[in-house]
Design an enzyme around this catalytic site. Structure first.
Site, mmCIF file in Angstrom:
data_model
loop_
_atom_site.group_PDB
_atom_site.id
_atom_site.type_symbol
_atom_site.label_atom_id
_atom_site.label_comp_id
_atom_site.label_asym_id
_atom_site.label_seq_id
_atom_site.Cartn_x
_atom_site.Cartn_y
_atom_site.Cartn_z
ATOM 1 N N GLU A 94 0.825 -1.205 0.000
ATOM 2 C CA GLU A 94 0.000 0.000 0.000
ATOM 3 C C GLU A 94 0.862 1.260 0.000
ATOM 4 O O GLU A 94 0.543 2.240 -0.687
ATOM 5 C CB GLU A 94 -0.941 0.003 1.214
ATOM 6 N N ASP A 241 -4.629 -9.661 -8.485
ATOM 7 C CA ASP A 241 -5.027 -8.715 -9.527
ATOM 8 C C ASP A 241 -3.898 -7.892 -10.139
ATOM 9 O O ASP A 241 -3.607 -7.984 -11.331
ATOM 10 C CB ASP A 241 -6.133 -7.788 -8.997
ATOM 11 N N GLU A 335 -18.584 -6.023 -2.130
ATOM 12 C CA GLU A 335 -17.191 -6.469 -2.037
ATOM 13 C C GLU A 335 -17.038 -7.886 -2.585
ATOM 14 O O GLU A 335 -16.000 -8.245 -3.133
ATOM 15 C CB GLU A 335 -16.716 -6.391 -0.585
ATOM 16 N N GLU A 353 -12.414 0.497 -9.328
ATOM 17 C CA GLU A 353 -12.036 -0.376 -10.449
ATOM 18 C C GLU A 353 -13.094 -0.416 -11.540
ATOM 19 O O GLU A 353 -12.772 -0.493 -12.737
ATOM 20 C CB GLU A 353 -11.739 -1.784 -9.933
#
Length: 815
Positions: A94, A241, A335, A353
């Site tokens: 992150e 991803d 989610e 996204e």
């Protein structure tokens, strides 16, 4: 665009007013979230490092929105106030994508503005220096035997220092280790220090080396010391991803074929095993034909955008349309949601996204449909997420309750993609085509591949992909590939128009592709088409079509069916009729049919059997009570996997039919139109048992009956043939009495009176019995069926039929 321009500066100023210098704004409390002062949220708080996260993450968005004065002031704040040496443990992943990426993206913008000679003339690469400092603070995480980084690092003390409070971890996610190359390589090439790119490349080398060689897939979690896989499920969502994303984008940014070749190999595997249009399902990396779960997570919504970058537009459109319909059904992407599009995990932290993929699809197709999708996103955000101090995450899309949370990616990515979606290139202060988006939507210049030297000592051996196509070694140009042809996307979307059922009118007309002057009577349509040089082939003759023609030529045929079928697809109502005591056919439940399995309309007598609940009730795993189900009709709950998958398992267990019951509480055939269950997109010819669907209320009637009476027999058949439609059945015995004989034992119920001629008594007796028997057989649906009273009709939706009068057992004739 105006809405976004109006709101974005307001919320940036709101963040500075209420939250700065805190990492995030708490939009319900109207204050900043400071780590350690608020209740701990576990891994979510690993993004917070007391380094003004949201402001750094949002810097280059200000430039994209042409808010250059605000950008310059924000850069001054960051360079003056932010410290990167805090004694705090943060997520390596992150911190890299949000803070390091934010600093690099802002430096690129500041350097560009400085070069124009109008703004930022005071700027002396302060942001780049901060980025380099942060890079060195992240490097201790890579001090492992494998080269895979630790998932966490202490900004002041590193990893193995006794004061670091980290270093005990043994596992990391694939995306966590494989999403470093863009930021680290950009930092190396902008700073001239190759160490960052070298470490990020080594981590990618390990992941590539540890792929499953048979399937070319990777797992979700890996041991950072041994390189052994800890979780072997493989998909394109959470945990993996951005690993795939960064392989593709590393080639674009750095011009290194190694990354593209790896991506192409993985992509072929994804399209072979994971992509089941429009679904993207996780599989076992060592046994990729096995799906490991029946739900998808919202992070996979980035994948259509990545497919656009590769030029593979059709599956991108298909998956995006599925995601859009889920947002129409639940307002936002949950989610996690099941393959039947119900909520699996209802949280929605305002993830960007889906907006990202919408932007890429619009740029690729020019289809204004995607502007409407973007408008829908904006309207739902304003209606369901906006609060006085910002936008609040949704705790559960089913209830609309909020969380006191606004992650930095909302301002960094969501606003950026939505603004770019609605803006023209001439409105932007930069040429957007000269930049690549990181996974956090930070902008890095593609010129890095030529203007800066590559990583030294690149000894990675290239590999050749097994299959190549026109996009294998190219970045497709939207202007060349898809020139102003919106109908291209529409023809693909139409196949999935009502995938979740949302938006379908009760009597929706069939979609027409080409209108021809045809009439459905006689041979005129056929002759008309023949005059155009088009031959027709019957649908049932397709399999027998011979392939012919000479080399270099193609035979083109239009496969069509010309019939008098109405435009609307008629759903033939079925029923589940309870026929065992005490119901005796009086309880009739309206049911929907399936497009596969046994066609009950062609079964004269329907299908009869006892009902047994499947274990598990969803029938999405191995059937545990196969012996009990054998020879009986199974009850299974809708949800968690496809109807066809449930049917196959139950058929293999020996069930002679399946009754699916809706999982949505309160649904009923009185309020919801019947629909036909569909297969899973593949062949369903192997499924031969009858399948019917009951809404929740009708299903409750059936399950309560099973609980109360244990043995319940039902009949599955079309509504028009249900037992009880027609004359009521009676078992009748007839005894002839002599003239004047007392009627004993007569019932008050229905009687049959025969008038006999005394002179031909015996002959009339035979004729009377024969006539009654013939009458019964003529009215019965089949020889074993009872006679039915013509005045009695069955009802729908579980109502009971009136009981017939008790038949007499010894009825007498009246002279």
């Amino acid at each position: 665009t105006g809405v976004i321009m109006q709101h974005f500066p307001h919320f940036i100023m709101g963040h500075l007013k209420y939250a700065y210098p805190a990492d995030e704004l708490m939009p319900l409390s109207c204050k900043g979230r400071v780590r350690g002062l608020e209740p701990n949220r576990g891994d979510i708080d690993d993004s917070l490092g007391k380094f003004s996260l949201t402001l750094i993450d949002t810097l280059d968005t200000l430039v994209v929105l042409n808010k250059l004065e605000e950008f310059e002031e924000a850069v001054k704040r960051v360079t003056k106030d932010v410290r990167l040496d805090n004694d705090i443990v943060v997520s390596v992943f992150e911190t890299n994508i949000r803070v390091l990426g934010g600093l690099l993206g802002a430096h690129v913008m500041a350097d560009m503005l400085r070069g124009q000679g109008k703004r930022m003339q005071w700027y002396q690469d302060e942001l780049l220096h901060m980025a380099k400092e942060l890079g060195y603070r992240l490097l201790p995480a890579f001090n492992t035997t494998s080269g895979l980084p630790y998932p966490r690092v202490n900004l002041r003390y590193g990893v193995l220092n006794p004061l670091s409070r980290t270093g005990t971890e043994s596992d990391t996610c694939t995306a966590c280790a494989g999403t470093m190359i863009l930021e680290f390589a950009a930092l190396s090439r902008l700073s001239g220090e190759a160490v960052f790119e070298e470490h990020a490349r080594k981590a990618l080398d390990v992941l590539w080396d540890k792929r499953q060689r048979g399937s070319d897939l990777v797992g979700t979690v890996i041991n950072i010391h041994s390189g052994d896989w800890v979780r072997r499920d493989s998909g394109v969502g959470a945990g993996i991803d951005s690993y795939y994303e960064y392989l593709m984008k590393a080639y674009i940014l750095l011009g290194d074929n190694v990354y593209l070749e790896r991506f192409n190999t993985h992509y072929s595997a994804i399209m072979k095993y994971i992509s089941q249009p429009p679904l993207l399902l996780s599989v076992h990396m060592h046994n990729p034909t096995v799906s490991v779960r029946s739900w998808m997570d919202s992070l996979l919504a980035f994948f259509p955008g990545l497919q656009v970058l590769r030029g593979d537009l059709k599956p991108a459109i298909e998956t995006h349309e599925m995601l859009y319909q889920v947002t129409q059904q639940h307002k936002f992407l949950p989610e996690a949601f099941t393959t039947e599009f119900r909520v699996h995990w209802g949280q929605h932290p305002l993830r960007p996204e889906f907006a990202e993929s919408t932007y890429f699809l619009y740029k690729a197709t020019g289809d204004p449909y995607y502007l409407k999708v973007g408008q829908s996103i904006v309207e739902k955000l304003n209606a369901h997420a906006r609060v006085p101090c910002g936008f609040a995450a949704v705790q559960d899309v089913r209830t609309g309750t909020h969380e006191d949370r606004m992650d930095s990616f909302f301002l960094a990515e969501m606003f950026k993609y939505l603004y770019l979606l609605f803006s023209e290139k001439s409105q932007l202060p930069i040429d957007i085509d000269n930049y690549i988006f990181t996974t956090e939507a930070h902008l890095l210049p593609v010129s890095l591949s030529t203007t800066q030297s590559p990583c030294r000592g690149n000894s990675t051996q290239p590999i050749l992909p097994a299959e190549e196509d026109i996009f294998t070694y190219s970045c497709p140009s939207a202007q060349i590939l898809f020139p102003n042809n919106p109908s291209f996307a529409k023809t693909i979307r139409d196949s999935y128009k009502y995938l979740t059922g949302v938006g379908r009118a009760p009597h929706a007309a069939a979609v027409r592709g080409i209108d021809l002057p045809l009439h459905d009577n006689g041979m005129e349509p056929v002759e008309f088409l023949k005059s155009m040089g088009i031959s027709l082939t019957k649908l049932n003759d397709i399999s027998s079509m011979a392939s012919g023609g000479q080399k270099g030529t193609y035979r083109v045929k239009l496969i069509a069916e010309v019939s008098q079928t109405p435009e609307e697809e008629e759903v033939v109502p079925l029923v589940v009729q309870l026929i065992s005591p005490p119901f005796l056919g009086r309880t009739v439940l309206t049911a929907g049919p399936a497009k596969f399995g046994m066609d009950l309309t062609k079964e004269e007598h329907g299908v009869k059997g006892s009902i047994v609940k499947s274990a598990p009730y969803s029938a999405c795993g191995s059937i545990e009570n196969a012996e009990e189900l054998h020879g009986n009709i199974a009850l299974a709950l809708r949800g968690d996997c496809m109807f066809a998958a449930k049917a196959r398992r139950l058929q293999e267990a020996g069930a002679i039919g399946v009754i699916f019951i809706d999982h949505r509480e309160g649904s009923s055939s009185e309020e919801t139109p019947l629909f036909q269950m569909v297969g899973d997109g593949g062949s369903t010819s192997d499924i031969t048992i009858p399948l019917v669907f009951l809404f929740s209320r009708e299903g409750d009637v059936l399950t309560r009956a099973l609980e109360e009476h244990r043995n319940v027999d039902v009949l599955l058949l079309p509504r028009e043939r249900q037992m009880g439609r027609g004359p009521l059945g009676m078992n009748i015995k007839i005894r002839l009495a002599k003239d004047g004989e007392q009627l004993t034992g007569a019932s008050k119920g229905a009687t049959i009176q025969l008038l006999l001629e005394p002179s031909e008594e015996e002959e009339e007796e035979e004729e009377g019995l024969g006539g009654a028997s013939d009458s019964c057989n003529q009215k019965a649906s089949h020889p074993s069926s009872p006679c039915l009273d013509e005045q009695t009709d069955s009802s729908e939706h579980g109502q009971q039929l009136p009981s017939p009068s008790p038949p007499t057992t010894d009825q007498q004739s009246d002279p």
